[in-house]
Design an enzyme around this catalytic site. Structure first.
Site, mmCIF file in Angstrom:
data_model
loop_
_atom_site.group_PDB
_atom_site.id
_atom_site.type_symbol
_atom_site.label_atom_id
_atom_site.label_comp_id
_atom_site.label_asym_id
_atom_site.label_seq_id
_atom_site.Cartn_x
_atom_site.Cartn_y
_atom_site.Cartn_z
ATOM 1 N N ASP A 1 -0.135 67.477 -45.858
ATOM 2 C CA ASP A 1 1.053 67.168 -46.654
ATOM 3 C C ASP A 1 1.146 67.925 -47.974
ATOM 4 O O ASP A 1 2.218 67.993 -48.565
ATOM 5 C CB ASP A 1 1.106 65.665 -46.961
ATOM 6 C CG ASP A 1 1.221 64.809 -45.714
ATOM 7 O OD1 ASP A 1 1.520 65.368 -44.642
ATOM 8 O OD2 ASP A 1 1.001 63.584 -45.816
ATOM 9 N N SER B 1 -15.535 65.628 -47.928
ATOM 10 C CA SER B 1 -16.981 65.804 -47.744
ATOM 11 C C SER B 1 -17.409 67.256 -47.785
ATOM 12 O O SER B 1 -18.457 67.598 -48.335
ATOM 13 C CB SER B 1 -17.416 65.168 -46.420
ATOM 14 O OG SER B 1 -17.174 63.783 -46.425
ATOM 15 N N CYS C 1 -8.995 33.182 -77.996
ATOM 16 C CA CYS C 1 -7.632 32.643 -78.080
ATOM 17 C C CYS C 1 -7.664 31.125 -78.237
ATOM 18 O O CYS C 1 -6.775 30.529 -78.854
ATOM 19 C CB CYS C 1 -6.834 33.033 -76.835
ATOM 20 S SG CYS C 1 -6.390 34.773 -76.772
ATOM 21 N N THR D 1 -5.031 64.461 -45.315
ATOM 22 C CA THR D 1 -3.702 64.313 -45.906
ATOM 23 C C THR D 1 -3.399 65.474 -46.845
ATOM 24 O O THR D 1 -2.266 65.976 -46.891
ATOM 25 C CB THR D 1 -3.607 62.977 -46.658
ATOM 26 O OG1 THR D 1 -3.787 61.907 -45.728
ATOM 27 C CG2 THR D 1 -2.260 62.819 -47.341
ATOM 28 N N HIS E 1 -4.079 39.477 -77.648
ATOM 29 C CA HIS E 1 -3.785 38.872 -76.354
ATOM 30 C C HIS E 1 -2.412 38.212 -76.419
ATOM 31 O O HIS E 1 -1.862 37.982 -77.509
ATOM 32 C CB HIS E 1 -4.855 37.848 -75.995
ATOM 33 C CG HIS E 1 -6.184 38.466 -75.665
ATOM 34 N ND1 HIS E 1 -7.273 37.744 -75.213
ATOM 35 C CD2 HIS E 1 -6.598 39.758 -75.724
ATOM 36 C CE1 HIS E 1 -8.292 38.552 -75.011
ATOM 37 N NE2 HIS E 1 -7.908 39.796 -75.315
ATOM 38 N N ARG F 1 2.230 52.551 -56.749
ATOM 39 C CA ARG F 1 1.474 53.572 -57.476
ATOM 40 C C ARG F 1 1.422 53.255 -58.966
ATOM 41 O O ARG F 1 0.410 53.513 -59.626
ATOM 42 C CB ARG F 1 2.100 54.953 -57.262
ATOM 43 C CG ARG F 1 1.902 55.509 -55.865
ATOM 44 C CD ARG F 1 2.437 56.922 -55.781
ATOM 45 N NE ARG F 1 2.212 57.511 -54.459
ATOM 46 C CZ ARG F 1 2.495 58.758 -54.132
ATOM 47 N NH1 ARG F 1 3.028 59.572 -55.045
ATOM 48 N NH2 ARG F 1 2.270 59.213 -52.911
ATOM 49 N N GLU G 1 -1.347 35.212 -76.011
ATOM 50 C CA GLU G 1 -1.264 33.963 -76.769
ATOM 51 C C GLU G 1 -1.183 34.235 -78.269
ATOM 52 O O GLU G 1 -0.417 33.583 -78.989
ATOM 53 C CB GLU G 1 -2.489 33.085 -76.488
ATOM 54 C CG GLU G 1 -2.638 32.679 -75.026
ATOM 55 C CD GLU G 1 -3.552 33.604 -74.250
ATOM 56 O OE1 GLU G 1 -4.354 33.099 -73.454
ATOM 57 O OE2 GLU G 1 -3.466 34.847 -74.456
ATOM 58 N N TRP H 1 8.595 62.266 -42.210
ATOM 59 C CA TRP H 1 9.217 61.230 -43.022
ATOM 60 C C TRP H 1 9.655 60.104 -42.091
ATOM 61 O O TRP H 1 10.476 60.307 -41.203
ATOM 62 C CB TRP H 1 10.408 61.780 -43.790
ATOM 63 C CG TRP H 1 10.022 62.726 -44.886
ATOM 64 C CD1 TRP H 1 10.173 64.076 -44.903
ATOM 65 C CD2 TRP H 1 9.387 62.386 -46.115
ATOM 66 N NE1 TRP H 1 9.674 64.608 -46.072
ATOM 67 C CE2 TRP H 1 9.180 63.594 -46.837
ATOM 68 C CE3 TRP H 1 8.964 61.178 -46.680
ATOM 69 C CZ2 TRP H 1 8.574 63.621 -48.082
ATOM 70 C CZ3 TRP H 1 8.359 61.211 -47.930
ATOM 71 C CH2 TRP H 1 8.176 62.418 -48.616
#
Length: 377
Positions: A204, A227, A88, A200, A54, A188, A56, A174
């Protein structure tokens, strides 16, 4: 609130270090640590999952004997539990740290203030709440997932001033600038999974990739709500499938189309139907089981509307181009008008510029407040 400007400055640095763990700390939170002695930084560190330690511990090991009497700054309460590594808090106490400044308590119910309490019992001076708002935003996805088992969902879209996302249904338009598109790539990179709808994919033919070029410890999961299994075998998504593409459908997994997609390297996951479509709540539960903490929804009007109506969206990020499309365009979300009276209002709204565009960001849910902890594991 900050105890002084020095504390605020060092916590700012800890937050910056923590951000280096983006896509590397998963499924752990992003944590950065700074150790200061005699007004001088003697050590720093951040957490990357594959390196185990970690933040720390990374910083404590670097400082060695210099830790005694020093102040440790961290953006998240030090853990007091044993997992892949030891607590920690034990290491901090053993190192002789005199003071700990944490930006926020750990939202993990297994810690949730216990780490800070242990440090206080050991005689360490503890301050908490320095730059807490920034610390909460940095790990809002971890907070949602660790308390509920569900991913944090961000709906992102680009639109004109009159709320249109495309010139006509089934077309690609666009809308925003290159600066906005670069900002989307950052989103992303932060995400564990991208979620889109079949509309989409057909309109696209996207690749849905993280093009920042920055390292990630696991592939970005690309997920499609389809679906009726209409995803084309020749689509860019299917052609590039490499263990990172899942289609959620209501169709049998042994149907001819399902077998063809599976043969192309696509994972087909059947979920229950709700109102004739794949159940979005079931999809989120499945993504949560896969330790997808952060889901970025990049979809069209149909799935955007369904997600909003289902109440699964935690955060919205809207990139507005300074343009008017006029009549005939596609709205950001297709949703029954009767939903409007009960629509929640966005809160904690911020506005930023990206080149000629402006971006509005806001929240539907406070994952630290109005999401009850309901994990069973």
């Amino acid at each position: 609130m900050p105890t002084n400007n020095i504390d605020a400055s060092h916590i700012t640095r800890a937050l910056s270090l923590a951000a280096r763990g983006t896509a590397l700390a998963h499924p752990n939170p992003r944590v950065g640590c700074v150790i200061v002695k005699n007004n001088r930084v003697i050590s720093e560190g951040f957490h990357a999952y594959d390196r185990r330690d970690h933040a720390e511990i990374v910083a404590l090991k670097k400082a060695g004997k210099k830790n005694r009497g020093a102040t440790l700054y961290v953006n998240l309460e030090p853990c007091c539990t044993t997992g892949r590594t030891g607590p920690c808090t034990n290491a901090i106490i053993a190192a002789g740290i005199k003071r700990v400044v944490a930006a926020m308590p750990d939202p993990n119910p297994a810690v949730a203030g216990r780490g800070l309490a242990q440090l206080r019992r050991a005689g360490i001076d503890v301050a908490v709440g320095v730059h807490e708002a920034a610390a909460r935003e940095l790990n809002e996805d971890f907070a949602k997932w660790i308390r509920t088992g569900l991913p944090f969902v961000t709906l992102k879209t680009a639109l004109t001033l009159d709320g249109q996302i495309a010139a006509r249904s089934g077309s690609t338009t666009w809308i925003t600038s290159e600066a906005s598109r670069e900002a989307v790539q950052r989103l992303r990179h932060i995400a564990d999974a991208l979620l889109t709808g079949i509309g989409t994919v057909l309109a696209d033919d996207p690749r849905m990739t993280d093009r920042t070029g920055e390292p990630r410890r696991q592939k970005l999961l690309r997920a499609v709500v389809d679906s009726r299994l209409r995803t084309p075998l020749k689509s860019k998504l299917v052609k590039s499938a490499d263990g990172d593409l899942v289609i959620f459908t209501t169709q049998p997994a042994d149907s001819p189309k399902a077998r063809a997609l599976a043969g192309a390297g696509v994972e087909i996951t059947r979920v229950k139907s709700r109102r004739g479509h794949a159940d979005l709540h079931a999809i989120l539960r499945e993504l949560g089981k896969r330790r997808m903490l952060n889901v970025l929804l990049e979809a069209g009007a149909e799935l955007n509307g369904a997600a909003l109506e289902a109440g699964i969206v935690d955060k919205m990020i809207l990139f507005y181009a300074p343009k008017i499309m006029g009549t005939g365009g596609v709205p950001m979300a297709r949703i029954p008008s009767k939903w409007f009276p009960k629509s929640p209002a966005l809160t904690n709204i911020t506005v930023n510029r990206h080149g000629p565009d402006f971006c509005i960001q806001g929240y539907f849910h406070d994952v630290y407040g109005n999401h009850r902890a309901r994990r069973k594991n």
